[in-house]
Design a protein around this motif. Structure first.
Motif, PDB file in Angstrom:
ATOM      1  N   PHE A 230      13.883 -29.840  77.529  1.00  0.00           N
ATOM      2  CA  PHE A 230      13.807 -31.155  76.886  1.00  0.00           C
ATOM      3  C   PHE A 230      15.185 -31.768  76.724  1.00  0.00           C
ATOM      4  CE2 PHE A 230       9.436 -30.183  76.039  1.00  0.00           C
ATOM      5  CZ  PHE A 230       8.850 -31.433  76.187  1.00  0.00           C
ATOM      6  N   ASP A 231      16.167 -30.957  76.429  1.00  0.00           N
ATOM      7  CA  ASP A 231      17.533 -31.457  76.330  1.00  0.00           C
ATOM      8  C   ASP A 231      17.946 -32.102  77.655  1.00  0.00           C
ATOM      9  OD1 ASP A 231      19.917 -31.812  74.794  1.00  0.00           O
ATOM     10  OD2 ASP A 231      20.831 -30.191  75.961  1.00  0.00           O
ATOM     11  N   GLU A 232      17.624 -31.442  78.761  1.00  0.00           N
ATOM     12  CA  GLU A 232      17.948 -31.995  80.090  1.00  0.00           C
ATOM     13  C   GLU A 232      17.171 -33.280  80.375  1.00  0.00           C
ATOM     14  OE1 GLU A 232      20.403 -31.028  82.185  1.00  0.00           O
ATOM     15  OE2 GLU A 232      20.921 -29.721  80.499  1.00  0.00           O
ATOM     16  N   ARG A 233      15.893 -33.312  80.039  1.00  0.00           N
ATOM     17  CA  ARG A 233      15.090 -34.521  80.258  1.00  0.00           C
ATOM     18  C   ARG A 233      15.659 -35.707  79.471  1.00  0.00           C
ATOM     19  NH1 ARG A 233      10.828 -30.628  79.646  1.00  0.00           N
ATOM     20  NH2 ARG A 233       9.829 -30.281  81.655  1.00  0.00           N
ATOM     21  N   ILE A 234      16.031 -35.458  78.237  1.00  0.00           N
ATOM     22  CA  ILE A 234      16.558 -36.531  77.400  1.00  0.00           C
ATOM     23  C   ILE A 234      17.858 -37.083  77.978  1.00  0.00           C
ATOM     24  CG2 ILE A 234      17.574 -37.004  75.114  1.00  0.00           C
ATOM     25  CD1 ILE A 234      15.395 -35.008  74.008  1.00  0.00           C
ATOM     26  N   LYS A 235      18.670 -36.232  78.577  1.00  0.00           N
ATOM     27  CA  LYS A 235      19.950 -36.659  79.162  1.00  0.00           C
ATOM     28  C   LYS A 235      19.799 -37.305  80.540  1.00  0.00           C
ATOM     29  CE  LYS A 235      22.604 -32.930  77.023  1.00  0.00           C
ATOM     30  NZ  LYS A 235      23.286 -31.656  77.313  1.00  0.00           N
ATOM     31  N   ASP A 236      18.702 -37.072  81.234  1.00  0.00           N
ATOM     32  CA  ASP A 236      18.502 -37.521  82.613  1.00  0.00           C
ATOM     33  C   ASP A 236      18.300 -39.040  82.662  1.00  0.00           C
ATOM     34  OD1 ASP A 236      17.549 -38.124  85.192  1.00  0.00           O
ATOM     35  OD2 ASP A 236      16.478 -36.220  85.342  1.00  0.00           O
ATOM     36  N   PRO A 237      19.194 -39.779  83.343  1.00  0.00           N
ATOM     37  CA  PRO A 237      19.069 -41.239  83.384  1.00  0.00           C
ATOM     38  C   PRO A 237      17.873 -41.743  84.214  1.00  0.00           C
ATOM     39  CG  PRO A 237      20.895 -40.527  84.753  1.00  0.00           C
ATOM     40  CD  PRO A 237      20.382 -39.296  84.048  1.00  0.00           C
ATOM     41  N   SER A 238      17.273 -40.881  85.013  1.00  0.00           N
ATOM     42  CA  SER A 238      16.107 -41.307  85.803  1.00  0.00           C
ATOM     43  C   SER A 238      14.805 -41.154  85.031  1.00  0.00           C
ATOM     44  CB  SER A 238      16.039 -40.518  87.111  1.00  0.00           C
ATOM     45  OG  SER A 238      15.685 -39.170  86.862  1.00  0.00           O
ATOM     46  N   LEU A 239      14.903 -40.639  83.800  1.00  0.00           N
ATOM     47  CA  LEU A 239      13.737 -40.435  82.944  1.00  0.00           C
ATOM     48  C   LEU A 239      13.909 -41.204  81.644  1.00  0.00           C
ATOM     49  CD1 LEU A 239      13.412 -36.530  83.108  1.00  0.00           C
ATOM     50  CD2 LEU A 239      12.288 -38.210  84.571  1.00  0.00           C
ATOM     51  N   CYS A 240      12.796 -41.488  81.025  1.00  0.00           N
ATOM     52  CA  CYS A 240      12.821 -42.025  79.672  1.00  0.00           C
ATOM     53  C   CYS A 240      11.838 -41.202  78.851  1.00  0.00           C
ATOM     54  CB  CYS A 240      12.437 -43.496  79.669  1.00  0.00           C
ATOM     55  SG  CYS A 240      12.538 -44.190  78.012  1.00  0.00           S
ATOM     56  N   VAL A 241      12.345 -40.500  77.859  1.00  0.00           N
ATOM     57  CA  VAL A 241      11.499 -39.712  76.969  1.00  0.00           C
ATOM     58  C   VAL A 241      11.268 -40.555  75.719  1.00  0.00           C
ATOM     59  CG1 VAL A 241      11.225 -37.553  75.703  1.00  0.00           C
ATOM     60  CG2 VAL A 241      12.479 -37.560  77.880  1.00  0.00           C
ATOM     61  N   LEU A 242       9.998 -40.837  75.462  1.00  0.00           N
ATOM     62  CA  LEU A 242       9.619 -41.644  74.306  1.00  0.00           C
ATOM     63  C   LEU A 242       8.954 -40.755  73.266  1.00  0.00           C
ATOM     64  CD1 LEU A 242       8.119 -44.624  76.271  1.00  0.00           C
ATOM     65  CD2 LEU A 242      10.278 -44.607  75.022  1.00  0.00           C
ATOM     66  N   VAL A 243       9.226 -41.024  72.019  1.00  0.00           N
ATOM     67  CA  VAL A 243       8.708 -40.232  70.907  1.00  0.00           C
ATOM     68  C   VAL A 243       7.829 -41.119  70.035  1.00  0.00           C
ATOM     69  CG1 VAL A 243       9.361 -38.944  68.828  1.00  0.00           C
ATOM     70  CG2 VAL A 243      10.766 -38.783  70.873  1.00  0.00           C
ATOM     71  N   ALA A 244       6.730 -40.543  69.567  1.00  0.00           N
ATOM     72  CA  ALA A 244       5.928 -41.168  68.519  1.00  0.00           C
ATOM     73  C   ALA A 244       6.118 -40.308  67.273  1.00  0.00           C
ATOM     74  CB  ALA A 244       4.456 -41.197  68.919  1.00  0.00           C
ATOM     75  N   GLU A 245       6.492 -40.954  66.187  1.00  0.00           N
ATOM     76  CA  GLU A 245       6.644 -40.188  64.956  1.00  0.00           C
ATOM     77  C   GLU A 245       5.958 -40.909  63.802  1.00  0.00           C
ATOM     78  OE1 GLU A 245      10.945 -41.109  63.021  1.00  0.00           O
ATOM     79  OE2 GLU A 245      10.991 -39.731  64.701  1.00  0.00           O
ATOM     80  N   VAL A 246       5.487 -40.106  62.887  1.00  0.00           N
ATOM     81  CA  VAL A 246       4.848 -40.595  61.669  1.00  0.00           C
ATOM     82  C   VAL A 246       5.541 -39.887  60.512  1.00  0.00           C
ATOM     83  CG1 VAL A 246       2.711 -40.669  60.330  1.00  0.00           C
ATOM     84  CG2 VAL A 246       2.636 -41.032  62.812  1.00  0.00           C
TER      85      VAL A 246
ATOM     86  N   VAL B 156       4.800 -36.576  66.537  1.00  0.00           N
ATOM     87  CA  VAL B 156       3.370 -36.350  66.708  1.00  0.00           C
ATOM     88  C   VAL B 156       2.919 -36.560  68.149  1.00  0.00           C
ATOM     89  CG1 VAL B 156       2.864 -36.895  64.303  1.00  0.00           C
ATOM     90  CG2 VAL B 156       2.733 -38.715  66.034  1.00  0.00           C
ATOM     91  N   GLY B 157       3.801 -37.070  68.976  1.00  0.00           N
ATOM     92  CA  GLY B 157       3.484 -37.270  70.383  1.00  0.00           C
ATOM     93  C   GLY B 157       4.725 -37.670  71.141  1.00  0.00           C
ATOM     94  N   PHE B 158       4.617 -37.591  72.463  1.00  0.00           N
ATOM     95  CA  PHE B 158       5.722 -38.033  73.311  1.00  0.00           C
ATOM     96  C   PHE B 158       5.212 -38.323  74.711  1.00  0.00           C
ATOM     97  CE2 PHE B 158       5.658 -33.503  74.134  1.00  0.00           C
ATOM     98  CZ  PHE B 158       5.937 -33.406  75.492  1.00  0.00           C
ATOM     99  N   ALA B 159       6.003 -39.091  75.430  1.00  0.00           N
ATOM    100  CA  ALA B 159       5.721 -39.379  76.834  1.00  0.00           C
ATOM    101  C   ALA B 159       7.021 -39.261  77.605  1.00  0.00           C
ATOM    102  CB  ALA B 159       5.152 -40.791  76.991  1.00  0.00           C
ATOM    103  N   VAL B 160       6.901 -38.822  78.852  1.00  0.00           N
ATOM    104  CA  VAL B 160       8.048 -38.772  79.749  1.00  0.00           C
ATOM    105  C   VAL B 160       7.740 -39.724  80.895  1.00  0.00           C
ATOM    106  CG1 VAL B 160       9.484 -37.351  81.266  1.00  0.00           C
ATOM    107  CG2 VAL B 160       8.560 -36.378  79.135  1.00  0.00           C
ATOM    108  N   LEU B 161       8.537 -40.773  81.012  1.00  0.00           N
ATOM    109  CA  LEU B 161       8.379 -41.774  82.059  1.00  0.00           C
ATOM    110  C   LEU B 161       9.420 -41.527  83.141  1.00  0.00           C
ATOM    111  CD1 LEU B 161       6.935 -44.459  82.910  1.00  0.00           C
ATOM    112  CD2 LEU B 161       8.822 -45.654  81.760  1.00  0.00           C
ATOM    113  N   VAL B 162       8.954 -41.331  84.371  1.00  0.00           N
ATOM    114  CA  VAL B 162       9.839 -41.175  85.529  1.00  0.00           C
ATOM    115  C   VAL B 162       9.913 -42.543  86.184  1.00  0.00           C
ATOM    116  CG1 VAL B 162      10.237 -39.958  87.696  1.00  0.00           C
ATOM    117  CG2 VAL B 162       9.066 -38.794  85.814  1.00  0.00           C
ATOM    118  N   LEU B 163      11.104 -43.085  86.314  1.00  0.00           N
ATOM    119  CA  LEU B 163      11.247 -44.462  86.745  1.00  0.00           C
ATOM    120  C   LEU B 163      11.070 -44.672  88.246  1.00  0.00           C
ATOM    121  CD1 LEU B 163      14.203 -45.340  84.390  1.00  0.00           C
ATOM    122  CD2 LEU B 163      11.770 -45.807  84.059  1.00  0.00           C
ATOM    123  N   ALA B 164      11.337 -43.667  89.051  1.00  0.00           N
ATOM    124  CA  ALA B 164      11.192 -43.791  90.503  1.00  0.00           C
ATOM    125  C   ALA B 164      10.553 -42.513  91.035  1.00  0.00           C
ATOM    126  CB  ALA B 164      12.542 -44.050  91.154  1.00  0.00           C
TER     127      ALA B 164
END
Length: 173
Positions: free
Chosen positions: A52-68, A73-81
């Motif tokens: 996860f540390d690597e995913r968060i640092k990777d500029p080709s990805l966007c890791v989104l967090v849902a928190e309450v 409480v949830g997350f998504a990993v968006l790969v841009l290309a």
């Protein structure tokens, strides 16, 4: 009191919580009959704090967090290309969409997908997103269909030579 979820990009301090959340959701979803060595090795490698540390640092990805209330409480990993396993997919892939079962059916998954679609629209000429779901995950498949996602095809996800059928879905425009 009902708290509204906050959606944001992950940062380095989220890696530990996201790894724990990912393991919880992964085993709840994919290890209903127990845990075998290939599944354990996959989960402990791909869903580790370091991963996860690597995913968060990777500029080709966007890791989104849902928190309450400051709880993840949830997350998504968006790969841009992303390269898709079937023809007809747009460039942006939601590679992972995990929501704690304790927060299922509260709009968290929909909110994360909306955030992913918003980012795809900002960063790509095609605002659609694609994703895949295990063919046996009836709940996820029904959820994507309710949101208007169309099935485009199928492929096998492999873990140490074991094949797991997956369906590919694309969002409406």
């Amino acid at each position: 009191m009902k708290m509204e979820p906050l959606y944001r990009r992950a940062n380095a301090s989220d890696a530990e919580c996201l790894a724990a959340l990912a393991l919880q959701v992964f085993f709840d979803t994919y290890a209903q009959w127990g845990i075998r060595p290939p599944v354990a090795r996959y989960a402990l490698t791909e869903l580790s704090v370091e991963a996860f540390d690597e995913r968060i640092k990777d500029p080709s990805l966007c890791v989104l967090v849902a928190e309450v209330d400051q709880h993840r409480v949830g997350f998504a990993v968006l790969v841009l290309a992303a390269e898709s396993p079937v023809p007809g997919c747009p460039p942006a892939e939601v590679a992972t969409l995990y929501v704690s079962r304790h927060f299922a059916r509260r709009g968290i998954g929909r909110g994360l997908l909306d955030e992913c679609r918003g980012l795809a629209a900002e960063l790509s000429p095609d605002p659609r997103i694609w994703l895949s779901a295990n063919a046996e995950n009836a709940g996820a498949i029904a959820f994507y269909r309710r949101l208007g996602f169309n099935e485009l095809g199928a492929f096998d996800f492999e873990i140490e030579g074991e094949r797991h059928p997956n369906l590919v879905f694309v969002s409406p425009a």
